[in-house]
Structure formats: structure tokens, C-alpha cells
Scaffold this motif. Structure first.
Motif, PDB file in Angstrom:
ATOM      1  N   LEU A  13      51.459  63.645  79.151  1.00 31.04           N
ATOM      2  CA  LEU A  13      52.148  63.305  80.396  1.00 31.04           C
ATOM      3  C   LEU A  13      53.667  63.400  80.256  1.00 31.04           C
ATOM      4  N   PHE A  14      54.194  62.894  79.149  1.00 30.22           N
ATOM      5  CA  PHE A  14      55.648  63.008  78.987  1.00 30.22           C
ATOM      6  C   PHE A  14      56.089  64.473  78.824  1.00 30.22           C
ATOM      7  N   LYS A  15      55.244  65.295  78.206  1.00 28.32           N
ATOM      8  CA  LYS A  15      55.568  66.728  78.129  1.00 28.32           C
ATOM      9  C   LYS A  15      55.610  67.342  79.523  1.00 28.32           C
ATOM     10  N   ALA A  16      54.696  66.896  80.388  1.00 27.69           N
ATOM     11  CA  ALA A  16      54.661  67.433  81.751  1.00 27.69           C
ATOM     12  C   ALA A  16      55.955  67.085  82.493  1.00 27.69           C
ATOM     13  N   LYS A  44      61.988  66.611  84.635  1.00 27.64           N
ATOM     14  CA  LYS A  44      62.069  65.240  85.141  1.00 27.64           C
ATOM     15  C   LYS A  44      62.225  64.256  83.994  1.00 27.64           C
ATOM     16  N   VAL A  45      63.124  64.582  83.068  1.00 25.59           N
ATOM     17  CA  VAL A  45      63.282  63.727  81.888  1.00 25.59           C
ATOM     18  C   VAL A  45      63.794  62.336  82.288  1.00 25.59           C
ATOM     19  N   ASP A  46      64.651  62.268  83.308  1.00 26.73           N
ATOM     20  CA  ASP A  46      65.168  60.949  83.718  1.00 26.73           C
ATOM     21  C   ASP A  46      64.053  60.034  84.202  1.00 26.73           C
ATOM     22  N   GLU A  47      63.167  60.622  85.002  1.00 25.07           N
ATOM     23  CA  GLU A  47      62.014  59.856  85.479  1.00 25.07           C
ATOM     24  C   GLU A  47      61.165  59.382  84.296  1.00 25.07           C
ATOM     25  N   ALA A  58      62.802  56.559  82.440  1.00 26.44           N
ATOM     26  CA  ALA A  58      62.722  55.284  83.168  1.00 26.44           C
ATOM     27  C   ALA A  58      61.383  54.602  82.898  1.00 26.44           C
ATOM     28  N   ILE A  59      60.328  55.391  82.852  1.00 24.60           N
ATOM     29  CA  ILE A  59      59.008  54.810  82.547  1.00 24.60           C
ATOM     30  C   ILE A  59      58.928  54.438  81.064  1.00 24.60           C
ATOM     31  N   TYR A  60      59.440  55.325  80.238  1.00 24.22           N
ATOM     32  CA  TYR A  60      59.324  55.118  78.786  1.00 24.22           C
ATOM     33  C   TYR A  60      60.015  53.828  78.334  1.00 24.22           C
ATOM     34  N   LYS A  61      61.138  53.506  78.998  1.00 23.25           N
ATOM     35  CA  LYS A  61      61.826  52.247  78.663  1.00 23.25           C
ATOM     36  C   LYS A  61      60.884  51.063  78.811  1.00 23.25           C
ATOM     37  N   LYS A  62      60.025  51.131  79.810  1.00 23.64           N
ATOM     38  CA  LYS A  62      59.091  50.019  80.029  1.00 23.64           C
ATOM     39  C   LYS A  62      57.861  50.116  79.134  1.00 23.64           C
ATOM     40  N   SER A  63      57.428  51.337  78.842  1.00 22.70           N
ATOM     41  CA  SER A  63      56.157  51.477  78.123  1.00 22.70           C
ATOM     42  C   SER A  63      56.329  51.423  76.600  1.00 22.70           C
ATOM     43  N   ARG A  64      57.509  51.797  76.136  1.00 21.42           N
ATOM     44  CA  ARG A  64      57.738  51.924  74.685  1.00 21.42           C
ATOM     45  C   ARG A  64      57.382  50.675  73.870  1.00 21.42           C
ATOM     46  N   ILE A 119      57.163  60.279  70.945  1.00 24.85           N
ATOM     47  CA  ILE A 119      57.798  60.310  72.273  1.00 24.85           C
ATOM     48  C   ILE A 119      59.324  60.197  72.164  1.00 24.85           C
ATOM     49  N   ASP A 120      59.812  59.412  71.205  1.00 25.88           N
ATOM     50  CA  ASP A 120      61.268  59.365  70.982  1.00 25.88           C
ATOM     51  C   ASP A 120      61.807  60.775  70.791  1.00 25.88           C
ATOM     52  N   GLU A 121      61.093  61.530  69.942  1.00 31.28           N
ATOM     53  CA  GLU A 121      61.568  62.867  69.639  1.00 31.28           C
ATOM     54  C   GLU A 121      61.428  63.791  70.850  1.00 31.28           C
ATOM     55  N   LEU A 122      60.302  63.682  71.523  1.00 28.54           N
ATOM     56  CA  LEU A 122      60.047  64.535  72.684  1.00 28.54           C
ATOM     57  C   LEU A 122      61.105  64.343  73.770  1.00 28.54           C
ATOM     58  N   LEU A 123      61.453  63.092  74.045  1.00 27.80           N
ATOM     59  CA  LEU A 123      62.377  62.814  75.150  1.00 27.80           C
ATOM     60  C   LEU A 123      63.819  62.649  74.680  1.00 27.80           C
ATOM     61  N   GLY A 124      64.039  62.815  73.375  1.00 26.73           N
ATOM     62  CA  GLY A 124      65.387  62.611  72.843  1.00 26.73           C
ATOM     63  C   GLY A 124      65.852  61.186  73.091  1.00 26.73           C
TER      64      GLY A 124
END
Ligand code: BES
Ligand code: ZN
Length: 618
Positions: free
Chosen positions: A577-580, A586-589, A592-598, A609-614
Motif C-alpha cells: 500500500l505504501f508503494k502504491a 502521494k508520499v505526503d498522504e 500522514a498515515i505512517y506517522k500514526k501507524s508506525r 517503510i522508513d526506507e521506502l518513504l524516506g
């Protein structure tokens, strides 16, 4: 390392010349590898006695590990550690001073303990730390029942060293005993002989009598119950999940029987599955005697249980015959996917087996495409030196490995191939195999005796997918494609066609939407089939992927995606999903989710995911 191995070979050579008049050096038992500091050719662990106290308040494990060792004239034994507080060490019960090497962010630190000729045991007193990556401590809120905390470990590939100081190489095999002290309300289970009920005092004693690689040592602690499925299979889960788990996995005994009929006896006595809280980072993990599984496998209709067949298959490919190094990971996973699909075929027929195989074939296509700038990563045999072994843990090992074995089976015929595999497992039981060792074995036991030529080297040592690949066909999937085509042309949805579809057809249908599909079409399909509210985790995941890709926001799907990403930590789902998001710019979007899910994810998912989204942790 190279230098030491060379010296070792020289010593052996000198010894052999003098004593036995042999001309060639005996090859050292353990091959060189880049993901462990241990020097097992010099001094090696054979058995572990572990005593640990698990404190949920401080989230620290306080432990003492005593290893029975074999010393080949070394003056020290080297173990792997990472993020551990080493308190003291002993050699044969006598306190000795230890050395810790420099810290490497992949490998951790080497721990060297002085030993002498007569050292039989070394003991390490230690504590885990907040950084111990194998461990995920869960609050009651993160569990199914929401009343008690939970802890589980994940050892593969090189994380065991973050909760037990150990020679953390898959080439090593040890038996273990463990005494684990936990809060009285909780039950502890391990990759060992397990209790079926809680003890009164929170003390649990475990024995693992079959020798296993350190990455397979595992522990889970929670408010657990046990229910049998047969006299050698069963499930552990929290109360609210136990009946669902038992019903979902009701075919487990049949799976074990099918597996034994294919490739020989199940050597581990018991095959249980524990259903963990949803943050568990994998679909399943083949911890011996006790597979760890994600609750997302429980679909209510047994439709995702190929995952159980997969973890069961690892009881042969992986746990019995183990990849010697992480560069040979395909020997674990490729064989296991092949075996999994054979079990599924035996239980549910060729249609189901081919659908699973084709879903993997599409994953492989996408993985090869993703490595178009780094084709070396599409080889089966990898070179992961200076890389995290996790980098090699992708669809290549699984699905290219599978396709190689399937193609080989078609070439030599099933009968010969099955006899070969059965012997391979028997001959190499409780030991490790390198890719080169497998190729030799294949040549001398299958190809040469039958006069068969096959492009083995191309499959294993070259990038991409060779031309002689087996072509997998599925009429069921062809029908699903036709349905999609008709829908796109006519916009009509005839639900009578889809009535008997299984999860696999839905997944295939959704994954193959054309790039040009409109949000109007997506809404129509969603209204007809209620994908946004799918309770099947695989269907939901591929639907969410399409929603992200095609900017679809109907029926409250955005909230659903966010909830899913916060609740579920299964790396494959989460990273798809994060790759999508990333692909759709839509990295900002996503962030925003990752901050809550991490905070909900285990370290292996966090790292990916840290690496994927920088993502930079502030
Ligand atoms: N051994 C793996 C899980 C794993 C891989 C852990 C790499 C650590 C590093 C396990 O057997 C597996 O392959 N799980 C899959 C499920 C399967 C059905 C393909 C998963 O987790 O999705
Ligand atoms: Zn696997």
C-alpha cells in the motif's frame, strides 16, 4: 574472515599431511558468510540453556544464556549480539572478561569470550534494551482481547542476536532448554515442546530436542489458550480468536498427512500455529513446532490457508534442510512455495494450486520490473555482503525459485522429481545446504543419471527469467478476465457469474484492472461487490491498492485504508500500500498515515517503510 579461514585450512592441511598423509585439505565445515561475526570452524555452540525473566513494566528481558560448546583449539569463542547489555561472562563457571567489537548497524557487535582447551560451557548474563529489534512489546490495546499485554519475538533473518547473545548464523544448529518467567496471568510458548495450559506461578520450562538454527528460536507471551485440531496439530490464540482459529485451520492434520505423503515423515512431532496480534510483521513464520501467524489469515472461509501449508512445508525446506547463508535464501523459500502448492493441490485440486501459482507469477513479474535497474537482484543466488539480508527477501526467492522447480519438474516428470526431492530432504536432514551444494546434488542425483540437460546455471546464477519457463494456466482466471472485459465494455455486472468465485479469483480480477479504469467504473464495482468493506484481508489489500492508484475515494475507502494500515503490521500488505502511494505521487498522504501507524509496527516493518518513504525519525 578470509584470512582466518585460510589459516585454518593451512593448519588442517599440515595436520593431514603429517598424520594421514592426505594431500588435500579438508574443507572447513562452515562456509564463510557476511552476516555473522561467529567463527564456528574454531569454536561453535551446540546447546543452549536459557533462563529469562520477562518484565512487561520495564519491557526488558533479563537473561542468562549458557552454551555447551565445541572448541577446536581456539582461545576465544565469538558470538553475535545487537543492542544487548552484556553484564558478565563465564567460561566453565569461572568469571572471565569479555570483549565487545565495534558496532555495525546491520550486524551489531561481536562478543568474544576467552576459552581454553577444556572449556565445555560459556555463560553470558545480559539484558535486552529498548532497541532490541526482535522484540515487539504490545499494550493491551494492541491485542485481540484488549486486557493484557503481549510480547513476541521475530528472529529471521538476523534478529535473534538482539534478544539472545548467540552465534547467529543459519549454518549453526543447537538444541535448547529454556526457563521463562512471566507474569502469572500470561502464558509463554516457544519453538519447542509447549504447555497447553497456564501454570500457577508463571514459570515455564521448555525443551527443544531437535537441533535448529538460531533464527528459529522464538517466544510469544500473552493471555493464550490452546485448542487441538488433531492429536499432533492445534492452535494457540487469545480467547476471542481461539474458536475462529480452530475452525479456519481445521484441515491442518490433512495438510501434514499430505506433506508426509509427498516428502517423508514430519520430524518435529507437533505442528501448532499461534495466531498473534495484527502487528505481527509476516503472514507466517515457520518457528519449529509452533508456526507464528498473522490474524489476517483468518478469513472465515479457509481461503487463505495456503499460508499454513507454506509454513508447514518449511518443516522440511528451511527447518530440516536449511539455507547455509542468506545468499541462499531461495533454497528455503523457493522450495517451500513449490511444496506449499503441492500440498494445496493434494488437498484442494489443481485449479486452486494453479491460481496460487499464477498470483505468484504476477508478483514475480512486478518484482523483476522493480529491479530493472539492478538486475543482479533477480538472480536466485545473491550476493548480500554489505547488505541487510532483508534486501534479498522478496518475490525472486519465492516465485522465481518456485518457477525454476516447477519447470524442472515438468522437464524430468513428477515421479522422478518427487523421488529426488524426498531423498534430498532425507540426505540433508538437520543440516545446511549452499546453492552450489544443491547444484552438485541435483546434477549427480537427478540430471546426470537420467541423461537430462537443463539450464540450471542460467536459472540460478543469471538475472531474469529463462525462456524455458513453465507456462502456468488457469481457466478460472481466464473466466475472471473475461468478466472484467465484459464489464468494461458494457458496464453491466452479472453477479450470477461471480457467485462461485473464490478469494483467488477476486484477487486476480481486482489486480488486473487496466491503467485506464475510471473512478466511475470503480464505484460501480464497489457498489456491486462491496470491496471497500471486504473482510478478506487479501481482497481488501488489493482493492485498496487500486483505490490509491486510481484516485478512488468512494464509499469511505480512505478511512478504511487508514484504519487497515494502523491496525495491520504485516509487511507485505503494508509495503504494497505504501508503494502504491509512492507510485501515485502521494508520499505526503502516505507519511500522514505512517506517522500514526508506525508506533504499531514491528521493527522489520518499520525499517522497510522508513526506507521506502524516506522517513526520518525525529
Ligand atoms: N520465513 C518467511 C517469513 C520471513 C521471510 C521472515 C524473511 C523473515 C525474513 C515465511 O515463511 C513466509 O514466507 N511468509 C510469507 C507467507 C507466505 C504464504 C508466502 C509472508 O509472511 O507473507
Ligand atoms: Zn516462507
Amino acid at each position: 574472515m578470509k584470512k582466518q579461514t585460510f589459516l585454518y585450512a593451512l593448519v588442517i592441511l599440515a595436520f593431514n599431511c603429517a598424520e594421514n598423509k592426505k594431500e588435500v585439505a579438508t574443507t572447513p565445515k562452515y562456509v564463510e558468510e557476511s552476516h555473522s561475526y561467529a567463527k564456528p570452524n574454531e569454536a561453535v555452540i551446540k546447546h543452549l540453556d536459557l533462563e529469562i525473566d520477562v518484565d512487561f513494566k520495564t519491557q526488558i528481558i533479563d537473561g542468562e544464556a549458557t552454551f555447551t560448546i565445541e572448541n577446536h583449539n581456539a582461545s576465544e569463542i565469538v558470538l553475535d549480539t545487537k543492542f544487548l547489555d552484556i553484564i558478565s561472562t563465564k567460561s566453565n563457571d569461572k568469571e572471565v572478561s569479555f570483549k565487545l567489537g565495534t558496532f555495525d548497524k546491520q550486524l551489531g557487535q561481536a562478543l568474544s569470550i576467552p576459552i581454553s582447551e577444556d572449556t565445555k560451557q560459556v555463560t553470558i548474563q545480559y539484558k535486552t534494551t529498548a532497541n532490541s529489534e526482535a522484540l515487539q512489546w504490545l499494550s493491551p490495546q494492541q491485542t485481540a482481547d484488549k486486557t493484557h499485554p503481549f510480547l513476541f519475538t521475530q528472529g529471521q533473518a538476523i534478529l535473534t542476536r538482539s534478544w539472545i547473545p548467540i552465534q547467529d548464523s543459519p549454518q549453526i544448529r543447537i538444541t535448547y532448554n529454556a526457563k521463562v518467567v512471566v507474569p502469572k496471568e500470561l502464558m509463554a510458548v516457544m519453538s519447542a515442546e509447549n504447555p497447553k495450559e497456564k501454570t500457577a506461578d508463571g514459570i515455564y520450562n521448555f525443551t527443544m530436542k531437535q537441533p535448529i538454527s538460531p533464527y528459529l528460536i522464538a517466544l510469544a507471551i500473552g493471555d493464550l489458550e490452546y485448542k487441538p485440531v488433531s492429536n499432533r496439530t492445534g492452535v494457540y490464540a487469545e480467547k476471542s480468536m481461539i474458536d475462529k482459529a480452530q475452525a479456519e485451520f481445521i484441515d491442518m492434520e490433512k495438510m501434514v498427512v499430505a506433506a508426509e505423503n509427498l516428502y517423508g515423515n514430519y520430524d518435529w512431532d507437533q505442528f501448532d500455529v499461534i495466531v498473534l496480534p495484527p502487528s505481527f510483521p509476516f503472514g507466517g513464520m515457520e518457528n519449529p513446532r509452533l508456526t507464528f501467524a498473522t490474524p489476517t489469515v483468518i478469513a472465515g472461509d479457509k481461503s487463505l490457508t495456503s499460508l499454513i501449508a507454506h509454513e508447514l512445508a518449511h518443516s522440511w525446506s528451511g527447518n530440516l534442510v536449511t539455507n547455509a547463508t542468506w545468499d541462499d535464501f531461495w533454497l528455503n523459500e523457493g522450495f517451500t512455495v513449490y511444496f506449499e502448492i503441492r500440498i494445496m493441490e493434494a488437498l484442494y485440486g489443481k485449479d486452486r494450486a494453479n491460481m496460487i501459482a499464477l498470483i505468484g507469477r504476477q508478483d514475480l513479474e512486478e518484482e523483476v520490473e522493480s529491479f530493472k535497474d539492478d538486475p543482479n537482484m533477480t538472480k536466485l543466488k545473491l550476493d548480500l555482503s554489505d547488505k541487510n539480508p532483508d534486501d534479498g527477501m522478496n518475490s525472486i526467492a519465492y516465485d522465481k525459485g518456485y518457477l525454476f522447480l516447477r519447470t524442472l519438474e515438468e522437464k524430468v516428470g513428477r515421479e522422478k522429481f518427487d523421488a529426488f526431492l524426498k531423498n534430498y530432504f532425507k540426505t540433508n536432514a538437520f543440516s545446511t545446504v549452499t546453492t552450489e551444494g544443491f547444484v552438485d546434488y541435483l546434477n549427480s542425483n537427478l540430471l546426470e543419471p537420467n541423461n537430462i540437460t537443463f539450464n540450471v546455471n542460467e536459472w540460478i546464477y543469471e538475472p531474469g527469467i529463462p525462456d524455458n519457463q513453465s507456462i502456468i494456466v488457469s481457466n478460472k482466471f481466464d473466466d475472471a478476465k473475461t468478466f472484467l472485459k465484459v464489464f468494461l465494455e458494457t458496464k453491466s455486472v452479472d453477479t450470477s457469474t461471480t457467485n462461485d468465485w473464490t478469494t483467488q479469483e477476486w484477487v486476480h480480477f481486482i489486480r488486473n484492472f487496466p491503467e485506464t479504469i475510471t473512478t466511475y467504473d470503480l464505484k460501480r464495482l464497489d457498489d456491486a461487490f462491496n470491496f471497500t468493506n471486504a473482510t478478506n484481508s487479501h481482497i481488501a489489500m488489493v482493492w485498496y491498492e487500486q483505490a490509491i492508484r486510481h484516485d478512488y475515494h468512494g464509499n469511505g475507502v480512505d478511512q478504511k485504508i487508514e484504519d487497515f494500515l494502523i491496525r495491520v503490521g504485516r509487511r507485505w500488505y503494508v509495503s504494497t500500500l505504501f508503494k502504491a502511494y509512492k507510485k501515485a505521487d502521494k508520499v505526503d498522504e502516505a507519511l500522514a498515515i505512517y506517522k500514526k501507524s508506525r508506533p504499531n509496527y514491528h521493527s522489520v516493518t518499520v525499517n522497510t517503510i522508513d526506507e521506502l518513504l524516506g522517513y526520518k525519525n525525529q
